[in-house]
Design an enzyme around this catalytic site. Structure first.
Site, PDB file in Angstrom:
ATOM      1  CB  SER A 146      26.479  29.434  47.950  1.00 31.93           C
ATOM      2  OG  SER A 146      28.200  28.874  48.913  1.00 31.93           O
ATOM      3  CE1 TYR A 159      28.362  31.781  44.033  1.00 31.96           C
ATOM      4  CE2 TYR A 159      29.579  30.715  45.401  1.00 31.96           C
ATOM      5  CZ  TYR A 159      28.838  30.373  44.636  1.00 31.96           C
ATOM      6  OH  TYR A 159      28.026  30.038  44.809  1.00 31.96           O
TER       7      TYR A 159
END
Length: 259
Positions: A146, A159
């Site tokens: 990501s 995350y």
């Protein structure tokens, strides 16, 4: 041609986190490209539907339950995938989770669960699938990262930490696999409409997006669709032997401005 560059025509592929979003779309794209695919996720209902749709289109697909936080589940899934499809040539490590929350407020238990699924889960997939690839001197494993790995997002610290860790692990793995014929690659999605975050409370989602804007992390409103990343993954694994697409950073293009 040496054994190092042997490239089989049948390349079975495994996709984790395949019940929705990038994983589901990747399964469809790889199947359409001729890969037999094994779909894994905790939610087996959607998996079975996707696999059935692939088979209806003439593809070869199987679906099995997979929890990447459970070593026995990973080992069982790997054994079933090989029994169904043969030696696995391609692995897409995509399973992940993200939940909103301030770093000082989320419990360490919840923080650790995200790290375990997003980072340690990817390592469990490596342990299950990569050693046989090394023995055969060929294979591709693609990790879905990501852009939080290079641009951390507020209120998504677990995350962000897990993807920073994932990219560190893959960077080391790439060096360790050099010369084995096995390619480890990263795809780094930017803002994307997918199943990730679909279970968030609307107010929490709106707040987090406001913070992205506040810190300059959302310069325009365009988001990518999951298909863009599925196509990028297909490009990575479809590269000819001798070519290693080690990192693809895929972001939404800004709207074209008049004048």
């Amino acid at each position: 041609m040496s054994r190092k560059y042997r490239h089989p025509t049948r390349r079975p592929a495994v996709i984790t986190g395949a019940s929705s979003g990038i994983g589901a779309e990747t399964a469809r794209v790889l199947a359409a490209a001729g890969h037999p695919v094994a779909l894994g996720a905790r939610r087996t209902g959607p998996l079975e539907e996707i696999a059935a749709a692939i088979r209806a289109e003439g593809g070869e697909a199987v679906a099995h339950a997979l929890d990447v936080t459970d070593e026995e589940s990973v080992a069982g899934f790997a054994a079933k995938a090989v029994a169904d499809l043969g030696d696995i040539e391609v692995v897409v490590s995509n399973a992940g989770v993200v939940a909103p929350g301030a770093t000082i407020e989320v419990t360490s238990e919840r923080f650790g669960r995200e790290i375990d699924l997003n980072l340690v889960g990817a390592h469990r997939i490596v342990r299950a699938f990569v050693p046989p690839m090394v023995e055969r001197r060929r294979g591709d494993i693609v990790f879905v990262s990501s852009d939080v790995a290079v641009r951390p997002r507020p209120f998504m610290s677990a995350y962000s930490a897990s993807k920073w860790g994932l990219e560190g692990m893959v960077g080391a793995l790439q060096m360790e696999l050099e010369g084995t014929g096995v390619r480890a690659s990263l795809i780094r999605p930017g803002p994307t409409w997918s199943g990730m975050g679909a279970d968030w409370d609307d107010e929490d989602a709106a707040f987090v997006l406001e913070q992205w804007v506040r810190f300059g992390l959302a310069r325009h409103p365009h988001f990518l669709k999951a298909r863009a990343h599925a196509d990028a993954i297909a490009t990575i694994v479809g590269a000819p032997r001798g070519v290693h697409l080690s990192l693809l950073d895929v972001n939404p293009e800004a709207p074209v401005e008049d004048g």
